[in-house]
Write a protein that holds these residues in place. Structure first.
Motif, mmCIF file in Angstrom:
data_model
loop_
_atom_site.group_PDB
_atom_site.id
_atom_site.type_symbol
_atom_site.label_atom_id
_atom_site.label_comp_id
_atom_site.label_asym_id
_atom_site.label_seq_id
_atom_site.Cartn_x
_atom_site.Cartn_y
_atom_site.Cartn_z
ATOM 1 N N ASP A 60 -6.333 19.825 -20.182
ATOM 2 C CA ASP A 60 -6.969 19.583 -18.885
ATOM 3 C C ASP A 60 -7.616 18.205 -18.794
ATOM 4 O OD1 ASP A 60 -6.141 22.070 -18.233
ATOM 5 O OD2 ASP A 60 -8.123 23.011 -18.198
ATOM 6 N N SER A 61 -8.122 17.698 -19.905
ATOM 7 C CA SER A 61 -8.762 16.380 -19.880
ATOM 8 C C SER A 61 -7.737 15.256 -19.792
ATOM 9 C CB SER A 61 -9.629 16.186 -21.126
ATOM 10 O OG SER A 61 -8.832 16.202 -22.299
ATOM 11 N N GLU A 62 -6.477 15.544 -20.159
ATOM 12 C CA GLU A 62 -5.423 14.524 -20.101
ATOM 13 C C GLU A 62 -4.653 14.562 -18.790
ATOM 14 O OE1 GLU A 62 -4.140 14.288 -24.828
ATOM 15 O OE2 GLU A 62 -3.283 15.846 -23.558
ATOM 16 N N ASN A 63 -4.588 15.701 -18.152
ATOM 17 C CA ASN A 63 -3.817 15.861 -16.920
ATOM 18 C C ASN A 63 -4.698 15.535 -15.716
ATOM 19 O OD1 ASN A 63 -2.192 16.620 -14.809
ATOM 20 N ND2 ASN A 63 -1.675 18.624 -15.636
ATOM 21 N N PRO A 64 -4.421 14.434 -14.988
ATOM 22 C CA PRO A 64 -5.299 14.037 -13.871
ATOM 23 C C PRO A 64 -5.359 15.073 -12.767
ATOM 24 C CG PRO A 64 -3.286 12.724 -13.915
ATOM 25 C CD PRO A 64 -3.317 13.490 -15.187
ATOM 26 N N ALA A 65 -4.305 15.868 -12.599
ATOM 27 C CA ALA A 65 -4.323 16.896 -11.555
ATOM 28 C C ALA A 65 -5.313 18.006 -11.860
ATOM 29 C CB ALA A 65 -2.922 17.476 -11.389
ATOM 30 N N LYS A 66 -5.735 18.152 -13.130
ATOM 31 C CA LYS A 66 -6.663 19.210 -13.530
ATOM 32 C C LYS A 66 -8.050 18.674 -13.882
ATOM 33 C CE LYS A 66 -3.057 22.328 -15.214
ATOM 34 N NZ LYS A 66 -2.563 23.127 -16.362
ATOM 35 N N TRP A 67 -8.300 17.417 -13.601
ATOM 36 C CA TRP A 67 -9.632 16.875 -13.833
ATOM 37 C C TRP A 67 -10.658 17.587 -12.950
ATOM 38 C CZ3 TRP A 67 -8.403 10.896 -13.630
ATOM 39 C CH2 TRP A 67 -7.785 10.528 -14.832
ATOM 40 N N THR A 68 -11.897 17.497 -13.347
ATOM 41 C CA THR A 68 -12.975 18.032 -12.511
ATOM 42 C C THR A 68 -13.129 17.166 -11.260
ATOM 43 O OG1 THR A 68 -14.660 16.695 -13.627
ATOM 44 C CG2 THR A 68 -14.163 18.879 -14.562
ATOM 45 N N MET A 95 -3.788 12.307 -8.660
ATOM 46 C CA MET A 95 -4.940 13.170 -8.912
ATOM 47 C C MET A 95 -5.038 14.357 -7.969
ATOM 48 S SD MET A 95 -8.058 10.531 -9.872
ATOM 49 C CE MET A 95 -8.101 9.740 -8.246
ATOM 50 N N TYR A 96 -4.647 14.180 -6.697
ATOM 51 C CA TYR A 96 -4.908 15.207 -5.683
ATOM 52 C C TYR A 96 -3.623 15.834 -5.165
ATOM 53 C CZ TYR A 96 -9.668 13.300 -5.419
ATOM 54 O OH TYR A 96 -10.941 12.882 -5.716
ATOM 55 N N PRO A 97 -3.608 17.152 -4.926
ATOM 56 C CA PRO A 97 -2.456 17.790 -4.282
ATOM 57 C C PRO A 97 -2.406 17.416 -2.805
ATOM 58 C CG PRO A 97 -4.217 19.385 -4.581
ATOM 59 C CD PRO A 97 -4.659 18.124 -5.283
ATOM 60 N N ARG A 98 -1.294 17.707 -2.169
ATOM 61 C CA ARG A 98 -1.098 17.293 -0.778
ATOM 62 C C ARG A 98 -2.197 17.778 0.157
ATOM 63 N NH1 ARG A 98 5.320 18.058 0.723
ATOM 64 N NH2 ARG A 98 6.147 16.453 -0.678
ATOM 65 N N GLU A 99 -2.579 19.060 0.005
ATOM 66 C CA GLU A 99 -3.526 19.637 0.951
ATOM 67 C C GLU A 99 -4.933 19.082 0.806
ATOM 68 O OE1 GLU A 99 -3.313 22.465 -2.600
ATOM 69 O OE2 GLU A 99 -1.938 21.209 -1.426
ATOM 70 N N LYS A 100 -5.227 18.362 -0.301
ATOM 71 C CA LYS A 100 -6.551 17.769 -0.514
ATOM 72 C C LYS A 100 -6.506 16.238 -0.541
ATOM 73 C CE LYS A 100 -8.301 21.728 -3.155
ATOM 74 N NZ LYS A 100 -8.894 22.182 -4.440
ATOM 75 N N ARG A 101 -5.344 15.702 -0.282
ATOM 76 C CA ARG A 101 -5.151 14.262 -0.419
ATOM 77 C C ARG A 101 -5.702 13.469 0.756
ATOM 78 N NH1 ARG A 101 0.833 13.469 -1.890
ATOM 79 N NH2 ARG A 101 0.180 14.669 -3.710
ATOM 80 N N GLY A 102 -5.765 14.078 1.925
ATOM 81 C CA GLY A 102 -6.159 13.343 3.125
ATOM 82 C C GLY A 102 -7.564 12.775 3.045
ATOM 83 N N LYS A 103 -8.531 13.571 2.579
ATOM 84 C CA LYS A 103 -9.918 13.110 2.479
ATOM 85 C C LYS A 103 -10.032 11.949 1.500
ATOM 86 C CE LYS A 103 -14.561 14.763 1.296
ATOM 87 N NZ LYS A 103 -15.367 15.946 0.891
ATOM 88 N N ALA A 104 -9.412 12.080 0.334
ATOM 89 C CA ALA A 104 -9.458 11.008 -0.661
ATOM 90 C C ALA A 104 -8.773 9.753 -0.131
ATOM 91 C CB ALA A 104 -8.792 11.464 -1.962
ATOM 92 N N GLN A 105 -7.661 9.931 0.574
ATOM 93 C CA GLN A 105 -6.943 8.791 1.142
ATOM 94 C C GLN A 105 -7.782 8.071 2.182
ATOM 95 O OE1 GLN A 105 -3.401 8.317 0.046
ATOM 96 N NE2 GLN A 105 -4.069 6.305 0.678
ATOM 97 N N ALA A 106 -8.524 8.828 2.975
ATOM 98 C CA ALA A 106 -9.376 8.216 4.004
ATOM 99 C C ALA A 106 -10.488 7.392 3.368
ATOM 100 C CB ALA A 106 -9.963 9.313 4.896
ATOM 101 N N ILE A 107 -11.098 7.916 2.300
ATOM 102 C CA ILE A 107 -12.154 7.163 1.599
ATOM 103 C C ILE A 107 -11.600 5.868 1.039
ATOM 104 C CG2 ILE A 107 -13.718 7.198 -0.389
ATOM 105 C CD1 ILE A 107 -13.976 10.228 0.040
ATOM 106 N N TYR A 108 -10.439 5.956 0.396
ATOM 107 C CA TYR A 108 -9.845 4.768 -0.215
ATOM 108 C C TYR A 108 -9.400 3.745 0.837
ATOM 109 C CZ TYR A 108 -6.111 1.889 -2.108
ATOM 110 O OH TYR A 108 -5.299 0.818 -2.422
ATOM 111 N N ASN A 109 -8.806 4.210 1.926
ATOM 112 C CA ASN A 109 -8.231 3.300 2.918
ATOM 113 C C ASN A 109 -9.281 2.546 3.717
ATOM 114 O OD1 ASN A 109 -5.511 3.604 2.401
ATOM 115 N ND2 ASN A 109 -5.286 5.346 3.777
ATOM 116 N N PHE A 110 -10.541 2.940 3.598
ATOM 117 C CA PHE A 110 -11.581 2.178 4.292
ATOM 118 C C PHE A 110 -11.574 0.725 3.819
ATOM 119 C CE2 PHE A 110 -15.896 0.440 4.410
ATOM 120 C CZ PHE A 110 -16.146 0.520 5.778
ATOM 121 N N GLY A 111 -11.322 0.494 2.523
ATOM 122 C CA GLY A 111 -11.326 -0.865 1.984
ATOM 123 C C GLY A 111 -10.208 -1.734 2.519
#
Length: 531
Positions: free
Chosen positions: A51-59, A182-198
């Motif tokens: 789990d610590s090596e797989n980014p999809a399973k990170w906390t 890191m993120y699955p499709r259904e959770k990717r939108g929020k992370a993408q919005a945070i990143y795309n602000f830059g």
């Protein structure tokens, strides 16, 4: 001594086993081994990673820390791109320039480098890993900005700015790919919005910060020194904190570890002699995507258009709110020290667009998944590859594409009609809001559609948008001098309106067009080793 307590016998391996002797039996009843199990290479997959090596399973905390750092990196280069756009007068005085276009050359060369960089940085991240490429590029970006601050001539400054953009492109070029890791499709939108602000707000923030820096110090060189201090601190933090996220690279490293410990060949192992071939194919891939993938082509075209409008706005606001009229155009005659406040209009719009994307982009995606299959729970639908389609991003994207020309039209004719100074800023804010919504959805759509090769697809878009930004930063003055605020802005607004039907077409024909992309992927990788 009983048989159960007998010492373990040595494995009786035949020297030249025939087909009839491939299966051998231990002295103990029921225990057998197969020589083919030792001859076949072991298949290493994501399931071999803990789990610590797989980014999809990170906390969630670990993912957020990585997201914040890549978002900072994705903001620095866009800020640097527009800093000198508001300091062209200072550059002209320092180097004794008299024409209108040469002071803008450092901005243009930076954007060219920003566009070319992902063509090789994105493929490198798919061969050598995201972390190495990110950290080395940011360190090079920091050091080259030292050269920009000390440049003795406009030629030296322009050349150094090109290489600064080249290495600074890692942040806005491949950050979305790390989010996809890191993120699955259904959770990717929020992370993408945070990143795309830059990447979207960076040019506006650069104009805002740059105007106050030049008003306070009187020298453009201080801008470059700030682009040494902040990226330098980010480089140190990234080297200590950011972890590798690219799954094929992690599998390769895991296979190497297993092979060293067990001596058994692993099929995921790629030797050093294979890397040049993989890198060559990866560099060719973005070019082929642009020319052979209809989805990549039309999305890159629209992205370049709205990014060009963003840089056109950087040119327009100093003309409209500056202290002295230029080219016979109307201006509100703000004090020179306050001109930078005009960038707050589109800046507020981008903050609002980011907030709306964070709140509603994932909800829109889940609603579309639920609508596509009413008899299946949303959670099951989102994990069903036949149901969870990239086209679920399109309604939100379409809304953003409609808002963009509305804001541009308000800006155009309120400025042309010399209305109250707040009206053009409201129009700029509305246009910026739509830009962020459309930009974030397009990025997410491309990541969903091209998943494994998302970095190459995004590199293609970065090239196109940076080229358009370069063109608009140079011709913006001429466009408004010839056509005025009204029709100068309406030219690009008409193109935006003409492209609104594109998402509707993608909604109905996107799956069929993506099959064309899959055949492209096979043709690019059929000669490549397997990860």
């Amino acid at each position: 001594m009983s048989r159960a307590q007998a010492p373990m016998p040595r494995l009786p391996l035949p020297i030249h086993p025939s087909k009839s002797t491939r299966r051998q039996t231990w002295p103990y009843k029921g225990l057998e081994y197969n020589l083919d199990d030792f001859a076949k290479p072991r298949i290493v997959t994501l399931s071999d990673l803990n789990d610590s090596e797989n980014p999809a399973k990170w906390t969630s905390r670990k993912k957020m820390i990585n997201l914040i750092l890549i978002s900072i990196q994705g903001t620095l280069a866009p800020i640097a791109s527009s800093l000198l756009a508001v300091a062209n007068l200072s550059v002209a005085l320092d180097f004794k320039l008299t024409d209108l276009y040469t002071p803008n050359l450092p901005v243009a060369t930076f954007l060219i480098g920003l566009g070319i960089g992902p063509l090789y940085l994105a493929p490198c991240s798919e061969v050598y890993g995201r972390r190495l490429v990110f950290n080395l590029s940011l360190a090079a970006f920091t050091l080259i900005n030292v050269g920009c601050a000390l440049a003795p001539s406009i030629a030296a400054l322009s050349v150094m700015r090109f290489f600064s953009g080249l290495f600074g492109s890692a942040g806005p070029g491949i950050g979305s790919s790390i989010i996809a890791d890191m993120y699955p499709r259904e959770k990717r939108g929020k992370a993408q919005a945070i990143y795309n602000f830059g990447p979207t707000s960076g040019p506006i923030l650069g104009g805002l910060f740059g105007s106050f820096i030049i008003a306070g110090t009187g020298s453009w060189r201080w801008m470059m020194w700030l682009m040494v201090i902040f990226p330098g601190a980010t480089t140190i933090a990234s080297a200590l904190i950011i972890k590798e996220t690219y799954a094929p690279y992690l599998i390769k490293k895991k296979a190497q570890l297993i092979e060293r410990k067990s001596g058994r060949k692993c099929n995921a192992f790629i030797s050093k002699k294979d890397a040049p071939m993989l890198l060559r194919n990866a560099i060719i891939r973005p070019i082929k995507m642009l020319t052979q993938s209809p989805i990549c082509m039309v999305m890159s075209l629209y992205m370049s258009l709205i990014y060009g409008i963003l840089y056109l706005r950087l040119v327009t606001l100093p003309l409209l709110y500056g202290p002295v009229p230029k080219f016979g155009l109307f201006c509100y005659k703000w004090n020179y020290n306050l001109t930078g406040l005009a960038y707050l209009g589109p800046g507020i719009g981008m903050f609002a667009g980011t907030a709306i994307s964070i709140l509603y982009m994932n909800r829109s995606y889940k609603w579309m998944a639920k609508r596509a299959t009413r008899n299946i729970s949303p959670e099951v639908a989102l994990k069903n590859a036949k149901v969870a389609q990239p086209e679920f991003r399109i309604p939100f994207m379409l809304l953003g594409m409609i808002i963009v020309p509305v804001g541009n039209i308000i800006f155009a004719w309120s400025a042309e009609g010399e209305l109250h100074w707040s009206i053009p800023l409201i129009g700029a804010a509305i246009g910026a809001l739509g830009t962020v919504m459309a930009y974030t959805c397009i990025q997410s759509y491309m990541v969903d559609a091209f998943e494994k090769y998302a970095a190459s697809a995004l590199a293609t878009m970065t090239v196109c948008r940076s080229v358009m930004g370069c063109v608009f930063s140079i011709i913006g003055f001429e466009l408004y001098r010839s056509l005025g605020y009204g029709w100068g802005t309406m030219v690009v607004s008409f193109i935006c309106i003409a492209m609104i039907p594109i998402p509707i077409g993608l909604y109905y024909y996107g799956p069929r067009l993506r099959k064309h992309k899959l055949s492209l992927r096979i043709s690019l990788t059929k000669s490549s080793p397997t990860w």
